[in-house]
Write a protein that holds these residues in place. Sequence first.
Motif, PDB file in Angstrom:
ATOM      1  N   VAL A  45      15.893  58.140  37.873  1.00 29.67           N
ATOM      2  CA  VAL A  45      16.893  58.973  37.197  1.00 29.67           C
ATOM      3  C   VAL A  45      18.253  58.284  37.218  1.00 29.67           C
ATOM      4  CG1 VAL A  45      18.114  61.184  37.268  1.00 29.67           C
ATOM      5  CG2 VAL A  45      15.650  61.101  37.696  1.00 29.67           C
ATOM      6  N   GLY A  46      18.595  57.653  38.329  1.00 31.13           N
ATOM      7  CA  GLY A  46      19.905  57.017  38.435  1.00 31.13           C
ATOM      8  C   GLY A  46      19.884  55.510  38.521  1.00 31.13           C
ATOM      9  N   HIS A  47      18.694  54.889  38.522  1.00 32.76           N
ATOM     10  CA  HIS A  47      18.610  53.424  38.726  1.00 32.76           C
ATOM     11  C   HIS A  47      17.649  52.795  37.737  1.00 32.76           C
ATOM     12  CE1 HIS A  47      17.993  49.621  41.010  1.00 32.76           C
ATOM     13  NE2 HIS A  47      19.200  49.888  41.440  1.00 32.76           N
ATOM     14  N   PHE A  48      17.887  52.627  36.575  1.00 26.81           N
ATOM     15  CA  PHE A  48      19.052  52.971  35.777  1.00 26.81           C
ATOM     16  C   PHE A  48      18.585  53.827  34.617  1.00 26.81           C
ATOM     17  CE2 PHE A  48      19.841  48.848  37.767  1.00 26.81           C
ATOM     18  CZ  PHE A  48      21.017  49.111  38.444  1.00 26.81           C
ATOM     19  N   PRO A  49      19.369  54.801  34.154  1.00 23.36           N
ATOM     20  CA  PRO A  49      18.896  55.732  33.127  1.00 23.36           C
ATOM     21  C   PRO A  49      18.376  55.056  31.855  1.00 23.36           C
ATOM     22  CG  PRO A  49      20.950  56.512  34.064  1.00 23.36           C
ATOM     23  CD  PRO A  49      20.708  55.136  34.632  1.00 23.36           C
ATOM     24  N   HIS A  50      19.010  53.942  31.423  1.00 25.03           N
ATOM     25  CA  HIS A  50      18.589  53.290  30.175  1.00 25.03           C
ATOM     26  C   HIS A  50      17.679  52.097  30.391  1.00 25.03           C
ATOM     27  CE1 HIS A  50      21.165  56.112  28.448  1.00 25.03           C
ATOM     28  NE2 HIS A  50      22.275  55.422  28.410  1.00 25.03           N
ATOM     29  N   ARG A  51      17.498  51.703  31.647  1.00 22.78           N
ATOM     30  CA  ARG A  51      16.607  50.576  31.977  1.00 22.78           C
ATOM     31  C   ARG A  51      16.117  50.788  33.402  1.00 22.78           C
ATOM     32  NH1 ARG A  51      13.440  46.537  29.910  1.00 22.78           N
ATOM     33  NH2 ARG A  51      13.390  44.804  31.344  1.00 22.78           N
ATOM     34  N   PRO A  52      15.094  51.655  33.595  1.00 18.70           N
ATOM     35  CA  PRO A  52      14.643  51.982  34.951  1.00 18.70           C
ATOM     36  C   PRO A  52      14.076  50.766  35.692  1.00 18.70           C
ATOM     37  CG  PRO A  52      13.290  53.095  33.282  1.00 18.70           C
ATOM     38  CD  PRO A  52      14.352  52.348  32.559  1.00 18.70           C
ATOM     39  N   VAL A  53      14.614  50.534  36.898  1.00 14.65           N
ATOM     40  CA  VAL A  53      14.197  49.420  37.750  1.00 14.65           C
ATOM     41  C   VAL A  53      14.079  49.946  39.180  1.00 14.65           C
ATOM     42  CG1 VAL A  53      14.847  47.150  38.640  1.00 14.65           C
ATOM     43  CG2 VAL A  53      15.370  47.731  36.284  1.00 14.65           C
ATOM     44  N   MET A  54      12.995  49.605  39.868  1.00  9.08           N
ATOM     45  CA  MET A  54      12.823  50.001  41.263  1.00  9.08           C
ATOM     46  C   MET A  54      13.856  49.272  42.121  1.00  9.08           C
ATOM     47  SD  MET A  54       9.354  49.760  43.531  1.00  9.08           S
ATOM     48  CE  MET A  54       9.173  50.668  45.060  1.00  9.08           C
ATOM     49  N   PRO A  55      14.621  50.009  42.928  1.00  5.99           N
ATOM     50  CA  PRO A  55      15.599  49.342  43.797  1.00  5.99           C
ATOM     51  C   PRO A  55      14.923  48.373  44.766  1.00  5.99           C
ATOM     52  CG  PRO A  55      16.030  51.699  43.678  1.00  5.99           C
ATOM     53  CD  PRO A  55      14.699  51.467  43.022  1.00  5.99           C
ATOM     54  N   PRO A  98      12.003  42.096  38.365  1.00  2.00           N
ATOM     55  CA  PRO A  98      12.204  43.544  38.405  1.00  2.00           C
ATOM     56  C   PRO A  98      10.864  44.285  38.386  1.00  2.00           C
ATOM     57  CG  PRO A  98      12.930  42.647  36.286  1.00  2.00           C
ATOM     58  CD  PRO A  98      12.510  41.493  37.136  1.00  2.00           C
ATOM     59  N   VAL A  99      10.839  45.432  39.042  1.00  4.45           N
ATOM     60  CA  VAL A  99       9.650  46.295  39.050  1.00  4.45           C
ATOM     61  C   VAL A  99      10.008  47.535  38.241  1.00  4.45           C
ATOM     62  CG1 VAL A  99       8.060  47.626  40.488  1.00  4.45           C
ATOM     63  CG2 VAL A  99       8.870  45.384  41.254  1.00  4.45           C
ATOM     64  N   GLU A 100       9.188  47.813  37.231  1.00  2.26           N
ATOM     65  CA  GLU A 100       9.486  48.865  36.265  1.00  2.26           C
ATOM     66  C   GLU A 100       8.372  49.915  36.233  1.00  2.26           C
ATOM     67  OE1 GLU A 100      11.833  46.333  32.936  1.00  2.26           O
ATOM     68  OE2 GLU A 100       9.687  45.903  33.091  1.00  2.26           O
ATOM     69  N   PRO A 101       8.652  51.059  35.618  1.00  2.00           N
ATOM     70  CA  PRO A 101       7.600  52.075  35.481  1.00  2.00           C
ATOM     71  C   PRO A 101       6.359  51.488  34.812  1.00  2.00           C
ATOM     72  CG  PRO A 101       9.711  52.968  34.799  1.00  2.00           C
ATOM     73  CD  PRO A 101       9.913  51.493  35.022  1.00  2.00           C
ATOM     74  N   GLY A 102       5.207  51.829  35.355  1.00  2.00           N
ATOM     75  CA  GLY A 102       3.941  51.315  34.844  1.00  2.00           C
ATOM     76  C   GLY A 102       3.423  50.125  35.625  1.00  2.00           C
ATOM     77  N   ASP A 103       4.280  49.512  36.444  1.00  3.46           N
ATOM     78  CA  ASP A 103       3.849  48.380  37.260  1.00  3.46           C
ATOM     79  C   ASP A 103       3.052  48.857  38.469  1.00  3.46           C
ATOM     80  OD1 ASP A 103       5.060  46.485  35.638  1.00  3.46           O
ATOM     81  OD2 ASP A 103       6.856  46.295  36.900  1.00  3.46           O
ATOM     82  N   GLN A 104       2.206  47.994  38.962  1.00  3.04           N
ATOM     83  CA  GLN A 104       1.500  48.226  40.217  1.00  3.04           C
ATOM     84  C   GLN A 104       1.994  47.155  41.189  1.00  3.04           C
ATOM     85  OE1 GLN A 104      -2.911  47.619  40.777  1.00  3.04           O
ATOM     86  NE2 GLN A 104      -2.796  49.854  40.871  1.00  3.04           N
ATOM     87  N   LEU A 105       2.680  47.613  42.235  1.00  4.84           N
ATOM     88  CA  LEU A 105       3.237  46.720  43.241  1.00  4.84           C
ATOM     89  C   LEU A 105       2.193  46.523  44.335  1.00  4.84           C
ATOM     90  CD1 LEU A 105       5.970  45.292  43.864  1.00  4.84           C
ATOM     91  CD2 LEU A 105       6.536  47.290  45.265  1.00  4.84           C
ATOM     92  N   VAL A 106       1.762  45.287  44.519  1.00  3.43           N
ATOM     93  CA  VAL A 106       0.753  44.968  45.533  1.00  3.43           C
ATOM     94  C   VAL A 106       1.443  44.206  46.659  1.00  3.43           C
ATOM     95  CG1 VAL A 106      -1.407  43.773  46.026  1.00  3.43           C
ATOM     96  CG2 VAL A 106      -1.094  44.922  43.823  1.00  3.43           C
TER      97      VAL A 106
END
Length: 145
Positions: A45-55, A98-106
Motif C-alpha cells: 500500500v505504501g511501498h510504493f503505490p504506483h510501483r509495488p516493491v517488497m522492502p 526488486p521483488v514484486e507482486p506475483g514473485d516467489q521468493l525462495v
Amino acid sequence: MDIHQILKKLPHRYPILLVDRVLAVEPGKAIKALKNVTINEPFFVGHFPHRPVMPGVLMLEAMAQTAALLAFAEDAAAPGSDKVIYFAGIDGARFKRPVEPGDQLVMDVELIRHKAGIYKFKGTARVGEDIACEAELMCTMRSIA
C-alpha cells in the motif's frame, strides 16, 4: 514443512510471518523455504503505490525466519518450548533485484557455525534464477521464561 508446521515453530503471525513453506531441511546444515509474494501484502500500500516493491528489510526478515526454522530443526527442544530466536547482526547485505507482486521468493540458508546459542548463517533469496538479496545473518536463541 507446510504452513501449519511453520506456525507451530515460529512465533510470527500476520502481517510479519514471511515463510509460506519449507521445501527442504537438513538439520544443522541447510534449509530451503519460500514466500509467495502477492499484491495483498500490507506493505505494498505504501511501498510504493504506483510501483509495488517488497522492502529489502522484509527480504532479510524472510531469510531470518528461514534461519530460525533451521536453528529450531537442530534444537529439538525449541519448538513449542520457551525459546525464541532474535536477530543479532546482519553483514554483507546486498539487494540485486526488486521483488514484486506475483514473485516467489525462495530462500536458501546454510548454517556457517553454531556455538553457545549463537548462530551464523549465509542466506540467499532468489526469484527464479536471479538473486534478489543475500546476507550473512547472526541470531541468538534465548529462553523467554
